[in-house]
Structures are given as C-alpha cells and as structure tokens.
Write a protein that holds these residues in place. Sequence first.
Motif, PDB file in Angstrom:
ATOM      1  N   ARG A  73       0.817  -1.212   0.000  1.00 26.66           N
ATOM      2  CA  ARG A  73       0.000   0.000   0.000  1.00 26.66           C
ATOM      3  C   ARG A  73       0.849   1.260   0.000  1.00 26.66           C
ATOM      4  O   ARG A  73       0.410   2.301  -0.491  1.00 26.66           O
ATOM      5  N   LEU A  74       2.049   1.186   0.549  1.00 28.38           N
ATOM      6  CA  LEU A  74       2.915   2.364   0.609  1.00 28.38           C
ATOM      7  C   LEU A  74       3.192   2.934  -0.778  1.00 28.38           C
ATOM      8  O   LEU A  74       3.387   4.136  -0.928  1.00 28.38           O
ATOM      9  N   GLY A  75       3.203   2.078  -1.780  1.00 24.58           N
ATOM     10  CA  GLY A  75       3.501   2.544  -3.128  1.00 24.58           C
ATOM     11  C   GLY A  75       2.280   2.798  -3.975  1.00 24.58           C
ATOM     12  O   GLY A  75       2.396   2.980  -5.192  1.00 24.58           O
ATOM     13  N   GLN A  76       1.106   2.827  -3.354  1.00 22.29           N
ATOM     14  CA  GLN A  76      -0.144   2.978  -4.100  1.00 22.29           C
ATOM     15  C   GLN A  76      -0.770   4.354  -3.860  1.00 22.29           C
ATOM     16  O   GLN A  76      -0.399   5.076  -2.928  1.00 22.29           O
ATOM     17  N   SER A  77      -1.756   4.670  -4.687  1.00 24.64           N
ATOM     18  CA  SER A  77      -2.432   5.975  -4.577  1.00 24.64           C
ATOM     19  C   SER A  77      -3.173   6.141  -3.255  1.00 24.64           C
ATOM     20  O   SER A  77      -3.435   7.263  -2.822  1.00 24.64           O
ATOM     21  N   TYR A  78      -3.520   5.037  -2.622  1.00 23.59           N
ATOM     22  CA  TYR A  78      -4.304   5.085  -1.388  1.00 23.59           C
ATOM     23  C   TYR A  78      -3.434   4.888  -0.140  1.00 23.59           C
ATOM     24  O   TYR A  78      -3.922   4.509   0.919  1.00 23.59           O
ATOM     25  N   TRP A  79      -2.138   5.207  -0.244  1.00 20.67           N
ATOM     26  CA  TRP A  79      -1.200   4.949   0.846  1.00 20.67           C
ATOM     27  C   TRP A  79      -1.584   5.653   2.147  1.00 20.67           C
ATOM     28  O   TRP A  79      -1.256   5.180   3.242  1.00 20.67           O
ATOM     29  N   GLU A  80      -2.280   6.788   2.033  1.00 24.90           N
ATOM     30  CA  GLU A  80      -2.573   7.551   3.249  1.00 24.90           C
ATOM     31  C   GLU A  80      -3.505   6.829   4.212  1.00 24.90           C
ATOM     32  O   GLU A  80      -3.635   7.238   5.370  1.00 24.90           O
ATOM     33  N   VAL A  81      -4.154   5.758   3.765  1.00 23.52           N
ATOM     34  CA  VAL A  81      -4.987   4.989   4.685  1.00 23.52           C
ATOM     35  C   VAL A  81      -4.131   4.394   5.803  1.00 23.52           C
ATOM     36  O   VAL A  81      -4.633   4.076   6.889  1.00 23.52           O
ATOM     37  N   LEU A  82      -2.818   4.261   5.546  1.00 26.61           N
ATOM     38  CA  LEU A  82      -1.910   3.720   6.555  1.00 26.61           C
ATOM     39  C   LEU A  82      -1.685   4.692   7.714  1.00 26.61           C
ATOM     40  O   LEU A  82      -1.143   4.310   8.745  1.00 26.61           O
ATOM     41  N   LYS A  83      -2.078   5.941   7.559  1.00 25.19           N
ATOM     42  CA  LYS A  83      -1.978   6.893   8.675  1.00 25.19           C
ATOM     43  C   LYS A  83      -2.963   6.558   9.793  1.00 25.19           C
ATOM     44  O   LYS A  83      -2.760   6.952  10.946  1.00 25.19           O
ATOM     45  N   CYS A  84      -4.045   5.892   9.449  1.00 23.83           N
ATOM     46  CA  CYS A  84      -5.145   5.654  10.390  1.00 23.83           C
ATOM     47  C   CYS A  84      -4.645   5.058  11.700  1.00 23.83           C
ATOM     48  O   CYS A  84      -3.854   4.116  11.709  1.00 23.83           O
ATOM     49  N   MET A  85      -5.142   5.610  12.825  1.00 32.27           N
ATOM     50  CA  MET A  85      -4.754   5.069  14.122  1.00 32.27           C
ATOM     51  C   MET A  85      -5.918   4.373  14.832  1.00 32.27           C
ATOM     52  O   MET A  85      -5.896   4.181  16.041  1.00 32.27           O
ATOM     53  N   ARG A  86      -6.923   3.974  14.049  1.00 31.75           N
ATOM     54  CA  ARG A  86      -8.013   3.123  14.536  1.00 31.75           C
ATOM     55  C   ARG A  86      -8.776   3.722  15.708  1.00 31.75           C
ATOM     56  O   ARG A  86      -9.077   3.056  16.695  1.00 31.75           O
ATOM     57  N   CYS A  87      -9.140   5.005  15.596  1.00 28.54           N
ATOM     58  CA  CYS A  87      -9.904   5.644  16.667  1.00 28.54           C
ATOM     59  C   CYS A  87     -11.407   5.456  16.491  1.00 28.54           C
ATOM     60  O   CYS A  87     -12.173   5.553  17.450  1.00 28.54           O
ATOM     61  N   GLY A  88     -11.861   5.244  15.250  1.00 35.41           N
ATOM     62  CA  GLY A  88     -13.272   4.997  14.997  1.00 35.41           C
ATOM     63  C   GLY A  88     -14.135   6.230  14.875  1.00 35.41           C
ATOM     64  O   GLY A  88     -15.350   6.119  14.708  1.00 35.41           O
ATOM     65  N   THR A  89     -13.561   7.417  14.934  1.00 40.54           N
ATOM     66  CA  THR A  89     -14.399   8.618  14.874  1.00 40.54           C
ATOM     67  C   THR A  89     -15.069   8.784  13.515  1.00 40.54           C
ATOM     68  O   THR A  89     -16.144   9.367  13.419  1.00 40.54           O
ATOM     69  N   CYS A  90     -14.458   8.263  12.451  1.00 38.22           N
ATOM     70  CA  CYS A  90     -15.101   8.335  11.133  1.00 38.22           C
ATOM     71  C   CYS A  90     -16.407   7.547  11.130  1.00 38.22           C
ATOM     72  O   CYS A  90     -17.353   7.885  10.415  1.00 38.22           O
ATOM     73  N   MET A  91     -16.472   6.488  11.938  1.00 39.21           N
ATOM     74  CA  MET A  91     -17.686   5.689  12.033  1.00 39.21           C
ATOM     75  C   MET A  91     -18.747   6.404  12.865  1.00 39.21           C
ATOM     76  O   MET A  91     -19.936   6.351  12.545  1.00 39.21           O
ATOM     77  N   ASN A  92     -18.298   7.072  13.923  1.00 40.91           N
ATOM     78  CA  ASN A  92     -19.246   7.771  14.795  1.00 40.91           C
ATOM     79  C   ASN A  92     -19.978   8.885  14.069  1.00 40.91           C
ATOM     80  O   ASN A  92     -21.114   9.214  14.405  1.00 40.91           O
ATOM     81  N   THR A  93     -19.332   9.473  13.081  1.00 41.11           N
ATOM     82  CA  THR A  93     -19.936  10.610  12.378  1.00 41.11           C
ATOM     83  C   THR A  93     -20.676  10.202  11.114  1.00 41.11           C
ATOM     84  O   THR A  93     -21.499  10.961  10.609  1.00 41.11           O
TER      85      THR A  93
END
Length: 467
Positions: free
Chosen positions: A297-317
């Motif tokens: 994934r580091l070499g792909q267009s969607y690499w920034e998903v690796l920044k995620c720290m699994r807080c779940g706030t995207c789900m809450n909203t």
Amino acid sequence: MNTPMSRQVNQVKLGAEFIADTPHRESNDRCLWAARMRRDKVAATLPEWEQMRDIASEIKEHTLSHLDEYLEKFEENLTSRGVIVHWAETPLDHNDIVLEILRSHEVTSLTKGKSMTMDECGMREYLEKHGIEVNESDLGERIQQLDNQRDSHIVMPAIHKLRTDVARIFAEKLGSDPSNDDPTYLNSVMRADMRKRYVKAEAGMIGCNYAVAETGTVVMCSNEGDVDICATVPPLLIVTIGIEKVIPSQADLPLFLRLLSRSSLGYDITQYTSHISAPAPGQEIHVVMLDNGRSERLGQSYWEVLKCMRCGTCMNTCPVFRRTSGISYDANYMGPLGLALMPSYDLHRYARLPFSCTHCGSCGDVCPVKVPLPELIFYWRQVVVENRQALFSHTLEEGLMGEVLKSSTNLQHAERLGLWALRHTPAAVAESGINPWAEWHSNPLPPEQTFRQWFEKNRDDNDDTKD
C-alpha cells in the motif's frame, strides 16, 4: 489481492435489515452520535486542535516515508531488552508463528486483549481450530465472542446491542439472570467469569496502539484494565503489531494520546495507557510484526490509509454507519475506513462497499490524522468500475450521469424528468426488480418541485446569486 470466487458483501441488504429493527437502529445512532458530540465538545476546548491534527498527519507521513528505518530501530531496541521479535508477511504466517510459540510452551488456554490486527488475521478462530481456548478480555469483544458475531465497531465492538441482548447472551452462556439487564450487574457477571480465566491462562495476547521506535516501547490504550491483566499475569505474552503502528519517538506519543481518546470516545484520555519495553522477571515476550499488504500500500495511490490510528471517529460521524451498524459491512474494518481499506484485501468481495457513502465528507473532517477518506472512497469507486466489478445498475447510472453533467442545461432537464418519473411511474414498476434500490428500501415520497424550481420561485430579484 483479488479473489473473484468470493461472494460480494451486500451492505445495502444487511443495512436494510438493521434499519428495519427500530429499537436497535435508534440506540446505535444515538450512542454513536453522542460520541461524536463529545468529540466536538472536547476538541473545542483545545485552541490548537487543528494544529495538532496537522502535526500528527505530518508525523505519520514522515514515519511511513522512512518505515524501514523505524521498524529496524524498533526491533533493535526490543531485542536488546530480551523481547523476541518475529516478522509475518501474511495472516497465515502470523497465525502459524503464534501457534508455534504457544505449542512450544504447551499452552492450552489464553486471554486476549482487543486487537483489530489479530481479528484481521482471523487468529482467534485459527487457534480455536487447533485446540487452544481463547477468551476475549474486553467486555464488548467478549459479548461478540459469546454471540458468535463479528465486531460492529473497532472501538465499541457491541455498540449495536441493547442491554437486553447482553442479558440474554450472558444468561445463555454464563448462567446469569436473564431478566436482569442492569449494566452494573452485567459487568459483575463478566468480571466473575473472567477472573477464573485470567488465573488459569497460560499466555496473554494483546495488540498495540503505538510502537515507539526510539525506546522499543509497546503502548496500549484501554478503558477496562483488561490489557494490563493479559500482559502481566501469564508467564508468556504475545503482542501483535501492524507495521504501520510505529512512531518515531517518545516525544511524539503525547500528541497521539491527546488525539486518540478525544476522537474515539470524546474523553480527555483513556483510563489506562500501558507501556511495555521488556519482560518482567520470569516472563517471556514475543512481538509479531504483521505486514499483510501494508508494504504494498505504501507505493499505491491510497497509501494515506496507513496513517489511520483506529480511533473509529469516522464511524461515529458517518450517517450510513450510524443507521446500519458495523455488522452490515461484513468486514474486519467497517464504516468509512472499511470503504477505503477493505477493497485492497479483496476487490471483488468488497466492491460494493465504496458505494455505501453519502458523499457528506464528514469522515475526512473529523479524522485526527487527516486521512483523506472521501477521496480514497472515490478512488476505490473508480477502481471498482475500471475492473468491471461494479453492479450493472451502477455502471448504467454513471454512464447516464456522465452525459447529464456535461452541461447545466442537461442537468436541469434531467432534474425535471427525474421528478416527473418519481411522481408518475406506477409503484408496480418503480418498486420492481428494475429498481435495485427498491429491493431493500421503500421509495421516498417525491417533492412537489425540484430545488432549482423552488429557488427560482422564492429568491429575491436583488439576490447577488442571481445568474
């Protein structure tokens, strides 16, 4: 990876089933939105909140750009203190390593703290298949384990359940009073059951929130204290870490701790923040570092998903997630994160997930490390279409909309035609198999006019927006 023989997840169907269950839907929505509101409240008390998000995002980007260096440093510091480090490329590699460690110590039962990375590997099911008893120590995880159901949320696994559901499950599996759904009582049932399991456990397993390269420290954040028990009571401890969890230094840690709990639950800090750098006297610690596609994934267009720290706030909203529950995604990672991540594991199976989105953009607005989730969801939509994995109806709609959006005139004509069709198409046709939406939803009542028509009728002639 893509396995065309897998069955596609139909989040619309599973979500509609949950929506139809009004008490559960309303409770799920209410609880998650309350967490989002708490998040906003505590964030507003910190004038530097947005600057914190910027810095955290930059630290993650820097770390991922030098990931090999920080992983080597993390391993070096761990091994210098007597921790045994393993590297697993795939989930099967991870599970085989864990099983070998447990068998070499003749382990037959263990307690396991909450870990999305272990769940990603299907580790519990794998170990149980090989005769090892695994007891989840997190309350929500334990509820889901006893109910033989996957998690509904990465932070609050059983948030979609009612107290009466938990009372029923505990009565069936733990022998408690089925008529008593008092939270204090149910927690006491869980504690009494787990105490026996903690004492007899021959090993403990935990995940990791942050892996500090500078000090070789495993940092775990929890609210129940179960992680500390799993990590310190048994003579053998196994820690599973996704390689993207590493951060450069101890000085970076407070920033992420300040962001994590405020984002996930709306609290200033978690009840427990545990730091593990070396075995206690008489203890043995193994750390398993998992890749499972992360390097790719580091070499792909969607690499920034690796920044995620699994807080779940995207789900809450997320309005879709709040009303359909995480169960409807039938995936290890659900909600906006799942939409941006799961297709990278199996494009065919999760091809429909990126379309379970209202385009509101709220997930990107609240992410503490500024993962551009809306953009990543659109990216996967494009990939799904290009790889011919989209539903025929989606392909047809996109082709038509391509023509409609070529000019404002086309759009105006399409709006009027669409409204006319909504108002005059017979229900037998509108709610037939021709309309995929109607299979799991009732068509809404059409408005009397389009917004454009309403605006033309009601705007002030002196309005600056008049074109």
